[in-house]
Design a protein around this motif. Structure first.
Motif, PDB file in Angstrom:
ATOM      1  N   ALA A 121       0.915  -1.194  -0.048  1.00 38.05           N
ATOM      2  CA  ALA A 121      -0.035   0.135  -0.072  1.00 38.05           C
ATOM      3  C   ALA A 121       0.901   1.466  -0.113  1.00 38.05           C
ATOM      4  CB  ALA A 121      -0.837  -0.042   1.023  1.00 38.05           C
ATOM      5  N   LYS A 122       1.887   1.312   0.850  1.00 37.05           N
ATOM      6  CA  LYS A 122       2.931   2.307   0.819  1.00 37.05           C
ATOM      7  C   LYS A 122       3.760   2.587  -0.625  1.00 37.05           C
ATOM      8  CE  LYS A 122       3.361   2.546   5.742  1.00 37.05           C
ATOM      9  NZ  LYS A 122       4.281   2.362   6.782  1.00 37.05           N
ATOM     10  N   ILE A 123       3.769   1.533  -1.226  1.00 36.87           N
ATOM     11  CA  ILE A 123       4.718   1.725  -2.537  1.00 36.87           C
ATOM     12  C   ILE A 123       3.647   2.214  -3.517  1.00 36.87           C
ATOM     13  CG2 ILE A 123       5.740   0.493  -4.178  1.00 36.87           C
ATOM     14  CD1 ILE A 123       6.523  -1.793  -2.385  1.00 36.87           C
ATOM     15  N   ALA A 124       2.472   1.570  -3.502  1.00 36.56           N
ATOM     16  CA  ALA A 124       1.497   2.040  -4.445  1.00 36.56           C
ATOM     17  C   ALA A 124       1.106   3.798  -4.204  1.00 36.56           C
ATOM     18  CB  ALA A 124       0.217   1.591  -4.216  1.00 36.56           C
ATOM     19  N   GLY A 139      13.089   1.951   6.592  1.00 37.68           N
ATOM     20  CA  GLY A 139      12.997   3.309   7.159  1.00 37.68           C
ATOM     21  C   GLY A 139      12.730   4.339   6.104  1.00 37.68           C
ATOM     22  N   ASP A 140      12.859   4.128   4.823  1.00 38.69           N
ATOM     23  CA  ASP A 140      12.837   5.292   4.019  1.00 38.69           C
ATOM     24  C   ASP A 140      12.652   4.969   2.668  1.00 38.69           C
ATOM     25  OD1 ASP A 140      15.349   3.798   3.038  1.00 38.69           O
ATOM     26  OD2 ASP A 140      16.720   5.212   4.118  1.00 38.69           O
ATOM     27  N   TYR A 141      11.918   3.570   2.354  1.00 38.81           N
ATOM     28  CA  TYR A 141      11.662   3.264   1.007  1.00 38.81           C
ATOM     29  C   TYR A 141      10.813   4.096   0.295  1.00 38.81           C
ATOM     30  CZ  TYR A 141       7.456   0.779   2.750  1.00 38.81           C
ATOM     31  OH  TYR A 141       6.446   0.291   3.325  1.00 38.81           O
ATOM     32  N   GLU A 142       9.630   4.783   0.949  1.00 36.81           N
ATOM     33  CA  GLU A 142       8.619   5.809   0.368  1.00 36.81           C
ATOM     34  C   GLU A 142       9.412   6.863  -0.224  1.00 36.81           C
ATOM     35  OE1 GLU A 142       6.581   4.976   4.072  1.00 36.81           O
ATOM     36  OE2 GLU A 142       4.829   5.772   2.822  1.00 36.81           O
ATOM     37  N   VAL A 143      10.363   7.465   0.423  1.00 37.87           N
ATOM     38  CA  VAL A 143      11.072   8.450  -0.150  1.00 37.87           C
ATOM     39  C   VAL A 143      11.956   8.046  -1.303  1.00 37.87           C
ATOM     40  CG1 VAL A 143      12.904  10.298   0.365  1.00 37.87           C
ATOM     41  CG2 VAL A 143      11.133   9.789   2.102  1.00 37.87           C
ATOM     42  N   ALA A 144      12.396   6.972  -1.263  1.00 35.80           N
ATOM     43  CA  ALA A 144      13.245   6.361  -2.295  1.00 35.80           C
ATOM     44  C   ALA A 144      12.591   6.304  -3.666  1.00 35.80           C
ATOM     45  CB  ALA A 144      13.972   5.222  -1.826  1.00 35.80           C
ATOM     46  N   VAL A 145      11.083   5.750  -3.350  1.00 33.76           N
ATOM     47  CA  VAL A 145      10.326   5.549  -4.454  1.00 33.76           C
ATOM     48  C   VAL A 145       9.982   7.178  -5.328  1.00 33.76           C
ATOM     49  CG1 VAL A 145       7.903   4.795  -5.295  1.00 33.76           C
ATOM     50  CG2 VAL A 145       9.477   3.254  -3.703  1.00 33.76           C
ATOM     51  N   THR A 146       9.831   7.909  -4.416  1.00 35.95           N
ATOM     52  CA  THR A 146       9.363   9.187  -4.996  1.00 35.95           C
ATOM     53  C   THR A 146      10.643   9.784  -5.542  1.00 35.95           C
ATOM     54  OG1 THR A 146       9.791  10.353  -2.896  1.00 35.95           O
ATOM     55  CG2 THR A 146       7.561   9.775  -3.360  1.00 35.95           C
TER      56      THR A 146
END
Ligand SMILES: *Cc1c(COP(=O)(O)O)cnc(C)c1O
Length: 231
Positions: A13-16, A205-212
């Motif tokens: 869900a967070k990746i999406a 800890g930081d994958y959502e930032v990395a994805v963006t």
């Protein structure tokens, strides 16, 4: 529902939402389940939930697990790799994320040649210039890529970084952006035999930032399997 399945759904869900926020397609981001220190039964469980990419950081552990799990798993070597151990994993790993010296690349090239294969690698860059971390410095990154590109039986697919441990993941945004910038610079150089496609960055800890910021591989351990215990 098992805990791993619950965790995977949360991560998914967070990746999406990070993809949606940054106008990226979900298929552009591949999730690696980092299973180091975890027993085979938990990897099997993640496999049954659909995971096919697993990351390990120790040669012996990767080899042991490789023998016990299904053959369609893509194994990622994400930890520091010693040259004398390359031979044990060269025909087992899908991608080596942690190449940070010409000497290591030469060994990979040599062992791949013996097996008649082409090894896919990422060049690890210590973007934050932390003393405790492996990885080539930003200053030497492009020349290392140019040197490795000349070797036979090895193909550079992209770049990897391990960002610092931080409380606020936003603090790592500049490092992810920096890795992306180096990646784009290398693409513009049109180096023979270099096919920049992958950016391996972002952990629990930081994958959502990395994805963006453009990650194509995110490496998640704790967020899927829970805290690690080192004995
Ligand atoms: C352990 C490890 C990870 C996963 O770390 P988590 O914080 O548990 O998600 C990712 N990348 C590398 C290189 C690692 O060694």
């Amino acid at each position: 529902m098992s805990q791993i399945q619950e965790h995977l759904e949360m991560v998914e869900a967070k990746i999406a939402s990070a993809c949606a926020e940054s106008g990226r397609r979900r298929e552009e981001v591949k999730l690696i389940a980092v299973s180091k220190t975890k027993p085979v039964c938990l990897l099997q469980e993640a496999y049954e939930c659909g995971c096919r990419d697993f990351g390990e950081n120790k040669v012996q552990e990767l080899v042991d697990k490789y023998d016990k799990l299904p053959g369609d798993i893509r194994w990622h070597m994400i930890g520091h790799l010693q040259r004398n151990k390359v031979k044990y994993i060269i025909d087992k790993v899908y991608l080596i994320h942690s190449v940070d010296s010409l000497r290591l690349a030469e060994q990979i090239s040599k062992e791949a040649e013996k097996k008649g294969i082409t090894a896919a690698i990422l060049v690890e860059i210590n973007v934050a210039e932390e003393e405790s971390k492996f990885g080539v410095t930003v200053e030497h990154a492009v020349s290392l890529v140019e040197e490795i590109a000349k070797l036979p039986n090895i193909e550079i697919r992209g770049l990897m970084t391990i960002a610092p441990y931080v409380e606020n993941p936003e603090e790592n945004r500049l490092y992810f952006a920096k890795l992306k910038q180096i990646y784009v610079d290398i693409i513009h150089k049109n180096i023979d035999n270099v096919c920049m496609k992958e950016l391996s960055m972002g952990m629990t800890g930081d994958y959502e930032v990395a994805v963006t910021e453009g990650a194509t591989y995110i490496r998640i351990g704790t967020g899927i399997f829970g805290e690690r215990e080192y004995t």
